[in-house]
Design a protein around this motif. Structure first.
Motif, mmCIF file in Angstrom:
data_model
loop_
_atom_site.group_PDB
_atom_site.id
_atom_site.type_symbol
_atom_site.label_atom_id
_atom_site.label_comp_id
_atom_site.label_asym_id
_atom_site.label_seq_id
_atom_site.Cartn_x
_atom_site.Cartn_y
_atom_site.Cartn_z
ATOM 1 N N GLU A 248 -25.526 51.672 11.951
ATOM 2 C CA GLU A 248 -24.991 50.645 10.849
ATOM 3 C C GLU A 248 -24.859 51.641 9.630
ATOM 4 O O GLU A 248 -25.880 52.348 9.218
ATOM 5 N N GLN A 249 -23.606 51.056 8.860
ATOM 6 C CA GLN A 249 -23.226 51.853 7.645
ATOM 7 C C GLN A 249 -22.971 53.301 7.692
ATOM 8 O O GLN A 249 -23.294 53.920 6.788
ATOM 9 N N GLY A 250 -22.873 53.839 9.073
ATOM 10 C CA GLY A 250 -22.423 54.921 9.202
ATOM 11 C C GLY A 250 -20.859 55.186 9.097
ATOM 12 O O GLY A 250 -20.228 54.312 8.766
ATOM 13 N N LEU A 251 -20.233 56.550 9.272
ATOM 14 C CA LEU A 251 -19.002 56.837 9.391
ATOM 15 C C LEU A 251 -18.394 57.609 10.539
ATOM 16 O O LEU A 251 -19.032 58.096 11.407
ATOM 17 N N ILE A 280 -13.704 56.438 8.597
ATOM 18 C CA ILE A 280 -13.809 55.127 8.186
ATOM 19 C C ILE A 280 -15.344 54.432 8.481
ATOM 20 O O ILE A 280 -16.129 55.453 9.050
ATOM 21 N N SER A 281 -15.685 53.560 7.696
ATOM 22 C CA SER A 281 -17.020 53.050 7.539
ATOM 23 C C SER A 281 -17.093 52.223 8.818
ATOM 24 O O SER A 281 -16.277 51.290 9.613
ATOM 25 N N GLU A 282 -18.592 52.101 9.228
ATOM 26 C CA GLU A 282 -18.991 51.447 10.280
ATOM 27 C C GLU A 282 -18.522 49.937 10.709
ATOM 28 O O GLU A 282 -17.911 49.352 11.647
ATOM 29 N N PRO A 283 -18.514 49.288 9.415
ATOM 30 C CA PRO A 283 -18.089 47.808 9.369
ATOM 31 C C PRO A 283 -16.406 47.616 9.908
ATOM 32 O O PRO A 283 -15.975 46.667 10.537
ATOM 33 N N LEU A 284 -15.790 48.753 9.319
ATOM 34 C CA LEU A 284 -14.264 48.703 9.610
ATOM 35 C C LEU A 284 -14.110 49.076 11.256
ATOM 36 O O LEU A 284 -13.231 48.332 11.828
#
Length: 349
Positions: A248-251, A280-284
């Protein structure tokens, strides 16, 4: 393919339709004009300089760059890229000239560039299609770092562009960080500390975005002068090769696996590097395809034949503007990179 206000592409294996956007990066290899800018070390790229950089060569360079950019993303969207970060640009005038040339190819882009403290006077910039992206904020971050000998690193800003993807409602925000990290001058190991510092700065920008929005959709792009497995990217930035390792919130590094397969963006002494990365970021990355929100689909290296040397000992490598000081009238020494993001609409009942 169905054309309406939005381009719609069916992605195999998914129900409904996927609206596609392309986000790209391109190192333009010394896009200098022919006019001296006070305080910049641009003497090599003047008509009487070492490169004999004339108006004819400059205009040819613009035509080559514009054509390449006009083709990026058209495999999935005939309108081309929604936006792209660029590197090695002398000033805003160069980007304006490039946008004017793009206009002749039916590509509508607006330029963004903030003058930074780089020793050579080159900067990163940003081009965006205002019909696809509404830019809300622009901010430049200066790197405070030193070389191993104690010298101050004077390099490009890290350029943060925040905005809203247009075309569907509700609008979604996206953040794009354009980078051109310090070079490997003097060797990879001895020049590593400034790039590690650049990675720390980039990570801090991401963390500040996450503090404001824990589900921030972030795209980090640029010529990082390191490969995905190097310390700055894999350890300091902590961008993962495999999506299942992204917490979570990783790349997630969309380019790492391509390099593992021997595909790169620039060639040096017969070997490929992949410095032109998109992370890219984890949410994407983890946004479900059926969520009705924008999510990551796939990445690509834009290594089309027209960008590539077709014969001789350099066959298969990027067709450069210059080689060993000799004008090749090519495109650049780096291939562009891109990602596609998609948004799923509900299938018709």
């Amino acid at each position: 393919m169905v054309f309406s206000f939005l381009f719609v592409s069916n992605i195999k294996g998914q129900e409904g339709t996927q609206l596609v956007r392309c986000i790209a990066f391109y190192n333009l290899e010394n896009l200098f004009d022919t006019i001296h800018d006070e305080g910049k070390n641009d003497y090599e790229y003047l008509p009487d300089g070492g490169m004999n950089w004339t108006s004819y060569k400059y205009e040819s360079k613009l035509e080559k760059m514009a054509y390449a950019i006009s083709q990026i993303g058209t495999d999935e969207d005939p309108r081309g890229a929604m936006c792209l970060g660029v590197a090695e640009v002398e000033n805003m005038r160069c980007l304006e000239d490039l946008c004017a040339q793009l206009k002749t190819l039916n590509r509508n882009y607006k330029p963004i560039l903030l003058e930074g403290p780089d020793r050579r006077g080159v900067d990163v910039g940003f081009l965006y299609n205002p019909d696809m992206l509404k830019v809300s904020t622009v901010k430049g971050y200066e790197l405070n770092a030193h070389y191993a000998d104690g010298g101050v690193v004077k390099t490009r800003y890290q350029l943060l562009i925040s905005g809203y993807i247009l075309g569907t409602k509700p609008l979604e925000k996206i953040h794009i960080i354009v980078n051109h990290w310090p070079s490997r001058y003097g060797g990879e190991e001895s020049s590593r500390p400034p790039r590690d510092s650049a990675a720390m700065l980039c990570r801090s920008i991401c963390d500040s975005l996450y503090q404001k929005d824990p589900r921030a959709k972030i795209v980090i792009m640029g010529d990082l002068n390191d490969d995905p497995f190097n310390h700055s990217c894999a350890v300091v930035l902590d961008a993962k090769e495999n999506r299942e390792d992204v917490k979570e919130q990783g790349l997630f590094n969309t380019m790492w696996q391509k390099l593992e397969r021997g595909i790169g963006t620039l060639s040096y002494q017969g070997s490929w590097n992949l410095f032109d990365q998109i992370i890219i970021s984890e949410p994407l990355l983890n946004e479900p395809l059926n969520s009705g929100k924008w999510c990551y689909w796939k990445s690509q290296i834009f290594n089309k034949p027209f960008l590539t040397v077709q014969e001789g000992k350099d066959k298969g490598t990027p067709l450069r503007t210059h080689k060993s000081g000799v004008w090749q009238n090519g495109y650049g020494d780096h291939y562009p990179t891109m990602i596609y993001i998609v948004k799923t609409s509900e299938p018709a009942k």
